[in-house]
Write an enzyme that holds these catalytic residues in place. Structure first.
Site, PDB file in Angstrom:
ATOM      1  N   ASN A  39      83.283  26.903 -24.929  1.00 52.14           N
ATOM      2  CA  ASN A  39      84.668  26.732 -24.501  1.00 52.14           C
ATOM      3  C   ASN A  39      84.762  26.520 -22.993  1.00 52.14           C
ATOM      4  OD1 ASN A  39      87.371  26.571 -25.024  1.00 52.14           O
ATOM      5  ND2 ASN A  39      87.682  28.750 -25.449  1.00 52.14           N
ATOM      6  N   HIS A 124      94.321  38.628 -35.776  1.00 47.20           N
ATOM      7  CA  HIS A 124      94.886  39.021 -34.481  1.00 47.20           C
ATOM      8  C   HIS A 124      96.395  39.226 -34.577  1.00 47.20           C
ATOM      9  CE1 HIS A 124      91.524  36.871 -31.968  1.00 47.20           C
ATOM     10  NE2 HIS A 124      91.037  37.594 -32.943  1.00 47.20           N
ATOM     11  N   ARG A 149      93.451  43.274 -35.127  1.00 43.35           N
ATOM     12  CA  ARG A 149      93.222  43.426 -33.698  1.00 43.35           C
ATOM     13  C   ARG A 149      94.559  43.358 -32.995  1.00 43.35           C
ATOM     14  NH1 ARG A 149      90.279  39.404 -29.302  1.00 43.35           N
ATOM     15  NH2 ARG A 149      92.369  38.623 -28.927  1.00 43.35           N
ATOM     16  N   TYR A 161      95.370  38.673 -21.085  1.00 40.36           N
ATOM     17  CA  TYR A 161      94.411  38.175 -22.082  1.00 40.36           C
ATOM     18  C   TYR A 161      94.911  38.483 -23.505  1.00 40.36           C
ATOM     19  CZ  TYR A 161      90.925  38.105 -25.546  1.00 40.36           C
ATOM     20  OH  TYR A 161      90.309  37.843 -26.734  1.00 40.36           O
ATOM     21  N   ASP A 212      90.646  44.448 -27.906  1.00 42.48           N
ATOM     22  CA  ASP A 212      89.679  43.783 -27.031  1.00 42.48           C
ATOM     23  C   ASP A 212      90.065  44.034 -25.576  1.00 42.48           C
ATOM     24  OD1 ASP A 212      87.905  42.083 -25.799  1.00 42.48           O
ATOM     25  OD2 ASP A 212      88.310  40.373 -27.131  1.00 42.48           O
ATOM     26  N   HIS A 214      88.265  42.933 -23.081  1.00 43.92           N
ATOM     27  CA  HIS A 214      87.847  41.694 -22.416  1.00 43.92           C
ATOM     28  C   HIS A 214      87.208  41.917 -21.049  1.00 43.92           C
ATOM     29  CE1 HIS A 214      88.093  37.199 -22.517  1.00 43.92           C
ATOM     30  NE2 HIS A 214      87.953  37.501 -23.787  1.00 43.92           N
ATOM     31  N   GLU A 238      86.556  46.763 -27.903  1.00 41.33           N
ATOM     32  CA  GLU A 238      85.632  45.635 -27.692  1.00 41.33           C
ATOM     33  C   GLU A 238      85.479  45.310 -26.216  1.00 41.33           C
ATOM     34  OE1 GLU A 238      86.728  42.347 -30.118  1.00 41.33           O
ATOM     35  OE2 GLU A 238      85.955  40.864 -28.699  1.00 41.33           O
ATOM     36  N   GLU A 264      79.904  39.076 -27.459  1.00 41.62           N
ATOM     37  CA  GLU A 264      80.260  37.681 -27.747  1.00 41.62           C
ATOM     38  C   GLU A 264      79.737  36.717 -26.698  1.00 41.62           C
ATOM     39  OE1 GLU A 264      84.562  38.390 -27.873  1.00 41.62           O
ATOM     40  OE2 GLU A 264      84.761  37.125 -26.119  1.00 41.62           O
ATOM     41  N   ARG A 285      78.275  41.663 -31.458  1.00 44.52           N
ATOM     42  CA  ARG A 285      79.236  40.582 -31.730  1.00 44.52           C
ATOM     43  C   ARG A 285      78.707  39.178 -31.463  1.00 44.52           C
ATOM     44  NH1 ARG A 285      84.011  40.232 -32.759  1.00 44.52           N
ATOM     45  NH2 ARG A 285      84.679  39.192 -30.846  1.00 44.52           N
ATOM     46  N   HIS A 314      81.681  37.200 -33.351  1.00 42.44           N
ATOM     47  CA  HIS A 314      82.812  36.552 -32.700  1.00 42.44           C
ATOM     48  C   HIS A 314      83.339  35.422 -33.601  1.00 42.44           C
ATOM     49  CE1 HIS A 314      83.956  34.397 -28.650  1.00 42.44           C
ATOM     50  NE2 HIS A 314      84.909  35.199 -29.050  1.00 42.44           N
ATOM     51  N   ASP A 318      87.685  28.838 -30.886  1.00 39.24           N
ATOM     52  CA  ASP A 318      86.690  27.974 -30.242  1.00 39.24           C
ATOM     53  C   ASP A 318      85.319  28.061 -30.908  1.00 39.24           C
ATOM     54  OD1 ASP A 318      87.496  30.449 -28.560  1.00 39.24           O
ATOM     55  OD2 ASP A 318      85.433  30.136 -27.878  1.00 39.24           O
ATOM     56  N   GLU A 341      85.239  38.401 -37.465  1.00 40.54           N
ATOM     57  CA  GLU A 341      86.513  38.035 -36.834  1.00 40.54           C
ATOM     58  C   GLU A 341      86.973  36.678 -37.377  1.00 40.54           C
ATOM     59  OE1 GLU A 341      86.279  37.207 -32.611  1.00 40.54           O
ATOM     60  OE2 GLU A 341      88.443  37.407 -32.356  1.00 40.54           O
ATOM     61  N   TRP A 404      87.537  37.959 -16.361  1.00 43.35           N
ATOM     62  CA  TRP A 404      88.651  37.588 -17.226  1.00 43.35           C
ATOM     63  C   TRP A 404      88.423  38.150 -18.622  1.00 43.35           C
ATOM     64  CZ3 TRP A 404      88.622  34.174 -21.570  1.00 43.35           C
ATOM     65  CH2 TRP A 404      89.899  34.026 -22.154  1.00 43.35           C
TER      66      TRP A 404
END
Ligand code: GCO
Ligand code: MG
Length: 404
Positions: A39, A124, A149, A161, A212, A214, A238, A264, A285, A314, A318, A341, A404
């Protein structure tokens, strides 16, 4: 020999979002597909495949899957990294697909057969505020999903995020340069435990709740969050810390029994070897597309099995339906595979990659077509549709770039 690889095609396209797809064709016309989407860096992996890997595959025996993997991994001298490993992963998956089609078997049968009747998944739910979040939680429950999630807005921040202003979240695709988000850890840490507790209160005990983080926290902040949400009984937290610091998870682990999921962004078993062998996480993941394909994931999951760690790959938008198919076949045939997921796709993505895998009663099924059971609608894979689309970056309030 009629079964050697004759054609290598790399399709860069944008059926609703960008994907990089590898298509291998043998002299006798068997087609194998692999996903190579990284991605925000699609063209780098496309070039790696077109310019360096593709020419080496012509005339090669597609049945020597492990040897081709080793040839592309060891043979290149340079090791690991997302671009190289996504390229190797795409080749590996395409070769497994060819093997399935040549033998007339769905992939899961070649991977040892079913160890379970159906594969658990999670969807999600996102909402800027609690009412909006609970609405999506309820919708997923009504559709039969038991694991959800939850991501939500943070007071004082404009973009967070996992959240968008609409009902569907897409991490990339907001213009020709990355969007810059502002991040504030203190506000997040003050807000999120209450949200997770309220969701638990709303759904009762029988729903698996995931969240998550992130990669946003330091080890001690992650430890504090894990401890704070223990009463919620999370399925997992996560990516609580940036994943490359494997030792960081030791500190988190010492302070909390909240299950931890990570990986991931990992590309090889060596990225998670300590995490797994020291039992510092509960779920690994890694994704088929980003960690060297089915062949390499099997090794990571085997190491995880020995150490009581479960697989939970994951699966955002994407990761294309080709990779998701590979992951579902692997999941139905792997004993320590816990959950897959499934973020879902825009309709056009389903049409661009017609697939035998499907959702039934809140679970995933691989279908019984030979190989992966995924094909390509060429009309929906136009190279001219590709547009650069970046993942966002994040800065703290003082302007410092952060994860991020
Ligand atoms: C997830 C992920 C994604 C990633 C995205 C990056 O758990 O699904 O964190 O949302 O951010 O896949 O490309
Ligand atoms: Mg994630």
């Amino acid at each position: 020999m009629s079964d050697l690889i004759e054609r290598v095609e790399v399709l860069v396209s944008r059926p609703a979002r960008n994907y990089v797809t590898l298509r291998l064709t043998t002299r006798d016309g068997i087609v194998g597909l692999g996903d190579a989407t990284v991605n925000g860096r699609e063209l780098a992996v496309a070039s790696y495949l077109r310019d360096h890997v593709g020419p080496l595959l012509i005339g090669r025996d597609p049945g020597r899957i492990e040897d081709v993997w080793q040839y592309l991994y060891r043979g290149v001298y340079w090791r690991r990294g997302p671009i190289g490993m996504a390229a190797i992963g795409a080749v590996d998956v395409a070769l497994w697909d060819i093997l399935g089609k040549r033998t007339g078997q769905p992939l899961y049968a070649l991977l040892g057969g079913r160890v379970r009747d159906r594969l658990a998944t999670y969807r999600h739910a996102l909402g800027w505020d609690l009412p909006a979040l609970l609405e999506q939680v309820d919708a997923h429950r009504e559709a039969g999903f038991d694991n959800i999630r939850v991501q939500t807005g943070v007071p004082g921040l404009d973009i967070v995020y996992g959240i968008s202003s609409g009902p569907v979240y897409e991490p990339a695709g907001r213009g020709a340069a990355p969007v810059e988000e502002t991040w504030d850890t203190d506000s997040y840490l003050r807000h999120i435990p209450g949200v997770l507790a309220a969701v638990r209160e709303h759904v009762g005990d029988s729903v698996g709740l995931l969240h998550d983080v992130h990669h946003r926290l330091t080890p001690i902040q992650a430890a504090r969050l894990g401890k704070a949400v223990e009463p919620v009984g999370m399925y997992w937290l996560e990516d609580v810390t940036p994943a490359e610091d494997q030792e960081a998870l030791r500190l988190v682990r010492q302070h909390t029994t909240t299950p931890l999921a990570i990986g991931e962004v990992f590309n090889t078993v060596w990225d998670c070897q300590q995490l797994i062998s020291n039992r510092l996480i509960d779920y690994i993941r890694v994704a088929v597309v980003h960690a060297g394909g089915i062949s390499h994931l099997r090794k990571i999951f085997a190491l995880a099995e020995v150490h009581g760690v479960q697989a939970a790959p994951h699966g955002p938008s994407d990761v294309s339906p080709v990779s998701l198919a590979a992951s579902i076949h692997l999941g139905i045939a792997t004993h320590n595979f816990a959950i897959q997921e499934y973020m879902g796709y825009p309709d056009l993505v389903h049409e661009a990659f017609p697939h035998a895998w499907h959702v039934a009663e809140g679970h995933l099924q691989p279908g019984d077509e030979p190989g992966l059971g995924v094909s390509i609608d060429d009309d929906l894979h136009n190279p001219e549709d590709y547009e650069p689309a970046y993942l966002p970056v994040a800065r703290r309030r003082d302007g410092t770039l952060t994860d991020w």
